[in-house]
Structures are given as C-alpha cells and as structure tokens.
Design an enzyme around this catalytic site. Structure first.
Site, mmCIF file in Angstrom:
data_model
loop_
_atom_site.group_PDB
_atom_site.id
_atom_site.type_symbol
_atom_site.label_atom_id
_atom_site.label_comp_id
_atom_site.label_asym_id
_atom_site.label_seq_id
_atom_site.Cartn_x
_atom_site.Cartn_y
_atom_site.Cartn_z
ATOM 1 N N HIS A 86 116.879 33.759 95.510
ATOM 2 C CA HIS A 86 116.830 32.348 95.917
ATOM 3 C C HIS A 86 117.081 32.277 97.423
ATOM 4 O O HIS A 86 118.108 32.749 97.923
ATOM 5 C CB HIS A 86 117.872 31.537 95.146
ATOM 6 N N GLU A 121 120.420 31.392 99.543
ATOM 7 C CA GLU A 121 121.650 32.136 99.282
ATOM 8 C C GLU A 121 121.765 33.311 100.258
ATOM 9 O O GLU A 121 121.632 34.476 99.903
ATOM 10 C CB GLU A 121 121.664 32.583 97.815
ATOM 11 N N ARG A 130 114.820 27.046 97.971
ATOM 12 C CA ARG A 130 115.269 27.947 96.900
ATOM 13 C C ARG A 130 114.147 28.836 96.363
ATOM 14 O O ARG A 130 114.335 30.023 96.122
ATOM 15 C CB ARG A 130 115.851 27.087 95.757
ATOM 16 N N HIS A 166 123.487 36.799 93.719
ATOM 17 C CA HIS A 166 123.237 35.372 93.942
ATOM 18 C C HIS A 166 124.486 34.712 94.548
ATOM 19 O O HIS A 166 125.486 35.358 94.785
ATOM 20 C CB HIS A 166 122.876 34.684 92.629
ATOM 21 N N GLU A 170 127.429 36.032 91.132
ATOM 22 C CA GLU A 170 127.426 34.788 91.904
ATOM 23 C C GLU A 170 128.577 34.927 92.893
ATOM 24 O O GLU A 170 129.755 34.851 92.512
ATOM 25 C CB GLU A 170 127.630 33.571 90.993
#
Length: 473
Positions: A223, A226, A281, A351, A425
């Site tokens: 994405h 990020e 994104r 991510h 994440e």
C-alpha cells in the site's frame, strides 16, 4: 546494469552538474564507466532525485486545513449513524479502510477535507458520538514528517541515510549499489514490470552455499502510503549485510537461508504518493468504465477473491480488481512464489499501521491446521520485538485481530503451501498514522528486525509445540 529509464532520469536531475549527460549518445562500451561516474556524482549530491512537488509547499498545499478524526461509536445505533454521515462525505478511511468495517467500541480514523470538518463535528456532537481530532492540520504534519526536502540533505556525502524516507528512484539506485558492493551475499533481479512499466526489483540475500536452500520472502510497500514499509526493507538489508561478520545469529540465517526482499511492491503507487497524493493506497491501473484508478494489491490475490472485506467498486480503496491477479505487480509476485514454493518456508508482508502481527486466516473465522506452530512463531516474534523498546504488538489471526478481508496475500501464500505467512502492521496505533516521523524509523525498524530474525530462526528448527499449551484448539 542500470535500466535506461533510470539513467535518463539521473541525467535530467543532474544536468546542471553533468551538462553532457545523455543516454542516447553514450556507446555500449562506455555505459559502465558512465554509470560509475554518474553514481558517484549523484551520490555526492545533496539533492534527491525526487524533490517535493513544484511549488512553495509539499503537494501544492493540497492538505492545508484537512484533519484526521478518531471516532468511537459506542453502540450499534451510533455505528449506523456514523456510516450514514461518512457515506455522504468524501472521507479517506485510515483505520479501518472502509465504512463497512465500522463497529461499536472500535476506533475509526478518518482523514476529512477542510471543507467538511465543521459539518462532521456538528453531526458528531448532535448524535453524542465520542471523537477527538488527532491531526488538526494535515499539511503541517506532512511537512513535519520529512521536513522541507528542498532545504535539507537526504543523504550524507558518503553514506546512504537509512533514517529518512526515500523516493522510488533513490531506493532502486540503492538496490543497484547493494548488488554491486556485496556480490558474495546479494543478487538483484526483476520479477516483472508494473502497470506503468517500472521494473519490480527484488534482492536475494544469502550465502551462495548450496542451490536449494530454504527461503523467506519479505515484501514492503504493498500500500503506497505506508512509507515505513520500504524503509524497513532497506533497513533489514543493511542490518543483514553489516552484521554478517559479527552477529552469529544473522550469519547462521544468511548461511542457511535465502531472503527475497522486495522493498517496493507497489512501485507505481509509491511513486505517486511522493509526487501527487501522499495518501494514495492502491496501484495505478486504469479502469475503462470509471475515472478512478488503481486496485488494492492486498485484495487482488486468487483466494476467496472479492468476498467479505473487499469491494467491487473501482473507486473504493479496497477495490479487488476486475479479476484475480489483474494487477501485473500481484501476478508477477504470485508467479515467482508459485515457482519457488517448495523452498519458500515463510512469507512476510510489511504494512502499517496498528502494531500487530497477523497470520491466516484473513477471509474467515477459523483456525489454521498448523495453528500451534504459527502461534508459537508469532509469540516469539512479538516477544523479540518487545525486547528492544518495550513496544507491545497484538498478534493472532487477521480476521479476529484486525478485520475480515478476502483476496489477501497471506491467505494466498498459506493456501499455496507456505506454512508460515505473516503480515506485520508496524507503528504506530494512530497518533501519527501513516505519517510516522523519520525520527521513529530507527526504533521501528530495529525492533521489527528482531521479530523477523525470530521468525526466520524458527524455520531452522522443527516445530514441536506442546499442544497442551493450547487447550482450546
């Protein structure tokens, strides 16, 4: 050898210093010397290849007055009202990534345009829905994240700076440099081309001891917005190469495993997030029926494609694409992973943001067959991560720990026989969101490197997790 499009770009950007620099007039015999000279002159330059967009402000000041709200609906009625209010505004969902995933007692982070901030405040106050403004002026926060690029060094004269964010061109040139300077441990190759024709570069790290070594795949930048992802992939390569001589754990990993590192998966989107839209994104593919561009590269994999947690609408951030693997980036990586799936023992996708370590399933509430081994690996990883700075990560199946999503890369990898499939994440939990400051690159990447090393080290042992520790299986 550098691709011609990069040489062309370097020529254009350094033309004030190398006035005779042209690709077309350079003979094949002289290209190598030309590249070496150009690399030295470019590396010594204080200016990055991609500066801020033209104008006095980054991104032409397009985010001035925009705000990021954190909203917490307390019951189902407030969820219904919030979905309705946000549905009538053009907001950018940060967490979760679509209105359909809003639920009570879970926070919702949304980027709201300056013209809508007062209206949203009024609606939330009227309905007594709890909220706070996390970022009061998004433009200023963007400029604080990296500083004014036009007036500061992006690298020192002799050393690549791993504690700043880098443009796609800078990252690709850095990859060539790693390949050139570490021939015993690094091999660079491309798995294909993006929608806009950019090469999809991967670095293979590992001692060339035997041909059929076990391998770990790590991708970053799926994405575009990020940015901490590509920063981590570069950091991990740097740490692996620099610590090989003195760190016995890293030396053992590189001797016994190969690491496939893809610093920027979504190259077109990442480039666009630097030049035009910081919060882009998706990929940048065109849709013939709509003006909206791009597909969510983590909803485009051929596993429960476009079911719960994905959208059929091309304008949504979670658009699954017209069909599975419609995106050349996804198709190229899937083809490589399928070809090498017998050797690839772990798949890791980086991510942001949430501070979580996720594993399958994403698309359903169910327990994977080797749950105890994967759970143990995740526990060891977050424990290693915590040991650096005391930062806590939640871990568990993606569907229950984060939210349900279909067509994800970790579910695809797991279904294709890669038994350890993880999605990190990274920091933080929302205070900075996608605008994690450069001052936090070092600690974030340092702790994540410990986690990845723990996962990789586990692959060298046979999993013999005591099932009694998991009585609920």
């Amino acid at each position: 050898m550098l691709p011609l499009y990069l040489l062309d770009r370097m020529c254009q950007e350094t033309s004030t210093r190398l006035r005779d620099c042209t690709v077309k007039k350079t003979t094949n015999d002289k290209i190598k010397d030309f590249v070496n000279v150009l690399m030295v002159r470019w590396t010594d330059s204080f200016d990055p290849i991609v500066l801020c967009p033209v104008g006095a402000y980054l991104y032409n000041n397009r985010y001035a007055g925009d705000q990021v709200f954190r909203i917490t609906p307390g019951n189902e009625e407030e969820v219904r009202v919030l979905k309705n209010v946000l549905g009538h505004m053009k907001v950018d969902f940060w967490q979760p990534n679509s209105a359909s995933l809003i639920c009570h007692n879970a926070t919702v982070d949304v980027h709201v345009k300056r013209n809508d901030t007062q209206s949203l405040r009024a609606h939330l106050k009227k309905e007594h829905i709890d909220y706070r403004v996390f970022i009061s002026n998004l433009q200023k926060e963007i400029e604080k994240q990296t500083g004014y690029r036009s007036s500061r060094k992006r690298r020192s004269e002799s050393q690549y700076d791993y504690e700043v964010y880098h443009s796609l061109e800078e990252i690709q040139l850095w990859m060539f440099e790693m390949n050139r300077t570490h021939p015993d441990l690094v091999e660079m190759f491309s798995v294909g081309k993006s929608y806009e024709g950019r090469p999809l570069y991967v670095l293979q790290l590992g001692k060339r001891s035997r041909p059929q070594k076990k391998a770990v795949w790590i991708d970053c930048g799926v994405h575009a917005r990020e940015w901490i992802g590509p920063a981590f992939c570069q950091w991990f390569v740097k740490e692996a190469l620099h610590s090989y001589q003195y760190d016995s754990v890293m030396r053992r990993l590189l001797n016994q495993l190969n690491f496939y590192i893809m610093p920027v998966f979504n190259v077109d989107g990442y480039h666009f997030s630097w030049t035009t839209d910081r919060f882009w994104r998706k990929t940048r593919s065109k849709n013939h029926k709509f003006h909206c561009r791009g597909v969510d590269a983590n909803r485009n994999w051929k596993v429960k494609w476009c079911e719960e947690g994905a959208s059929f609408h091309p304008c949504d951030d979670t658009y699954c694409g017209p069909y599975p693997e419609s995106e050349p980036e996804v198709k190229s990586v899937a083809k490589f992973l399928r070809k090498h799936k017998k050797r690839i023992k772990a798949y890791i996708s980086i991510h942001a943001y949430a501070q979580m370590l996720l594993y399958p399933y994403s698309y359903k509430y169910a327990t994977i067959p080797n749950f105890s081994c994967v759970e143990s690996a995740a526990h060891n990883a977050v424990t290693a991560l915590y040991s650096a700075y005391g930062v806590r990560y939640r871990y568990g199946p993606a569907s229950t720990t984060l939210y349900v999503s279909s067509g994800s890369s970790i579910d695809w990898a797991y279904r294709n026989g890669i038994q350890y499939a993880f999605a990190f994440e990274l920091r933080d939990t929302g205070y900075f969101g996608f605008l994690l400051p450069e001052s936090l690159i070092n600690p974030t990447c340092t702790e994540t490197t410990r986690a990845v090393k723990a996962i990789a080290s586990g692959l060298l042992k046979k999993c013999e997790t005591d099932r009694d520790r998991f009585p609920y299986i």
